[in-house]
Design an enzyme around this catalytic site. Structure first.
Site, PDB file in Angstrom:
ATOM      1  N   LEU A  65       7.410  14.617 -26.695  1.00 54.50           N
ATOM      2  CA  LEU A  65       6.031  15.037 -26.958  1.00 54.50           C
ATOM      3  C   LEU A  65       5.970  16.566 -26.955  1.00 54.50           C
ATOM      4  CD1 LEU A  65       4.485  12.318 -24.632  1.00 54.50           C
ATOM      5  CD2 LEU A  65       4.420  12.363 -27.145  1.00 54.50           C
ATOM      6  N   PRO A  66       4.855  17.168 -27.377  1.00 50.55           N
ATOM      7  CA  PRO A  66       4.852  18.635 -27.500  1.00 50.55           C
ATOM      8  C   PRO A  66       5.153  19.358 -26.182  1.00 50.55           C
ATOM      9  CG  PRO A  66       3.021  17.695 -28.722  1.00 50.55           C
ATOM     10  CD  PRO A  66       3.642  16.563 -27.958  1.00 50.55           C
ATOM     11  N   LYS A 171      16.710  25.013 -21.746  1.00 55.24           N
ATOM     12  CA  LYS A 171      16.171  24.869 -23.111  1.00 55.24           C
ATOM     13  C   LYS A 171      15.203  26.012 -23.424  1.00 55.24           C
ATOM     14  CE  LYS A 171      14.854  23.351 -27.058  1.00 55.24           C
ATOM     15  NZ  LYS A 171      15.714  23.286 -28.234  1.00 55.24           N
ATOM     16  N   LYS A 240       5.400  28.058 -27.124  1.00 57.30           N
ATOM     17  CA  LYS A 240       5.379  27.355 -25.822  1.00 57.30           C
ATOM     18  C   LYS A 240       6.699  27.540 -25.080  1.00 57.30           C
ATOM     19  CE  LYS A 240       6.815  23.409 -26.307  1.00 57.30           C
ATOM     20  NZ  LYS A 240       8.087  22.694 -26.351  1.00 57.30           N
TER      21      LYS A 240
END
Ligand code: NDP
Length: 296
Positions: A65-66, A171, A240
């Site tokens: 998911l985002p 990440k 993000k």
């Protein structure tokens, strides 16, 4: 193995497809049901009505998911997957998420005997389609071994990075490097054009020299020079990631001038260009400021 996959976006869809094609018994859930129906029409996947329905009876549940906020909502909200996950099951979160939120989700799931791995991926949509992703995991080595047969359906390189949250941390930091390489290469190409070196020639030189990166070798030639900017990895998502990287550096007291600047630049580009454009479209901001187009 009985597997559920939640979040059939740009990268989730091909990952889920590979799980079904590897022979696992797959249930899928997506907020917009047409994507689940699309996958079911191509594979043996079952379309689930809710996250709880997808997770019911599954040994491994994957979310993609985002952000971690959506993972938390899909896990613990109404009809959330946690309501049906059995003790001994594993939630593998392939979202590029936030280490803090991952630890909180892991702790809540542990209360019901459910294990958690953060397992964000790298390699893009093309890598997902080919089963060539790098999967960076945070969590317990024994839990990873239990999930490995599923992760191998889409991952060629599966690395245990450290405890819960470690996968999400590396990440975000790795994608901060992507942001820095992308933006700085864009600046170099504009400056080169002003010095009389066409972008294609400048890239040829950079890619035969020490300044090369995935941005100079692949992203810019394929997406910027062609002016195609195909939206396979949204600028909003890279913004993000860099925000998470910046907060990891700040909270640990790491001097991180480049990461802080990358955060400011990508936040600005995201605000200017909107939610849907590809991350490489950020270079339009440099072009606009300089009055030069990177094409060729
Ligand atoms: P997309 O924007 O393409 O897809 C997002 C997915 O999340 C869709 O399935 C969407 O459902 C779902 N979703 C969005 N909001 C909600 C919500 N409030 N509740 C439930 N579901 C929701 O993202 P990507 O697939 O590109 O990325 C997913 C994750 O993977 C991100 O964390 C990203 O950073 C990471 N990633 C992406 C890569 C890429 O190349 N695209 C590469 C590596 C990592 P709907 O279909 O209804 O909109």
């Amino acid at each position: 193995m009985k597997v559920a996959f939640l979040g059939l976006g740009a990268i989730g869809f091909p990952m889920a497809r590979r799980i079904a094609e590897a022979g696992h018994e797959l249930s899928v859930w997506n907020r917009s049901p047409e994507k689940s129906a699309g996958l079911a029409s191509k594979t043996s996947a079952r379309v689930a009505a809710t996250p709880a329905d997808a997770a019911s009876g599954a040994s491994v549940v994957i979310t993609c998911l985002p952000t971690s906020d959506e993972v938390e909502a899909v896990a613990f909200g109404p009809d959330g997957l946690a309501s049906t996950l059995a003790s001994g099951a594993i939630l593998v979160d392939c979202t590029s998420g936030d280490p803090h939120e991952s630890r909180s989700i892991a702790n809540r799931l542990a209360e019901q005997g459910v294990d958690f791995l953060d397992a964000p991926v790298s390699g893009g949509v093309v890598g997902a389609e080919a089963g060539r992703l790098t999967v960076m995991c945070g969590g317990d080595a024994v839990v990873l071994e239990r999930a490995r047969p599923v992760l191998q359906a889409f991952g060629a390189k599966i690395i245990l990075c450290g405890p819960t949250g470690a996968g999400h941390a590396i990440k975000a930091l790795s994608n901060a490097l992507l942001a820095i390489h992308l933006w700085s290469t864009g600046e170099a190409l504009v400056a080169a054009a002003k010095a009389g070196v066409a972008p294609a020639i400048a890239l040829d030189v950079i890619n035969g020299s020490a300044g090369r990166s995935n941005s100079s070798e692949n992203l810019i030639p394929q997406r910027v020079l062609t002016r195609e900017f195909p939206s396979t990895f949204r600028l909003a998502l890279l913004d993000k990631d860099v925000r998470i990287a910046e907060s990891i550096a700040r909270e640990s007291g790491t001097p991180a001038e480049f990461i802080e600047l990358a955060h400011k630049l990508f936040e600005w580009a995201h605000a200017e260009l909107g939610d849907e454009v590809d991350h490489t479209a950020a270079l339009r901001i440099i072009e606009r400021q300089a009055g030069v187009v990177i094409e060729g």
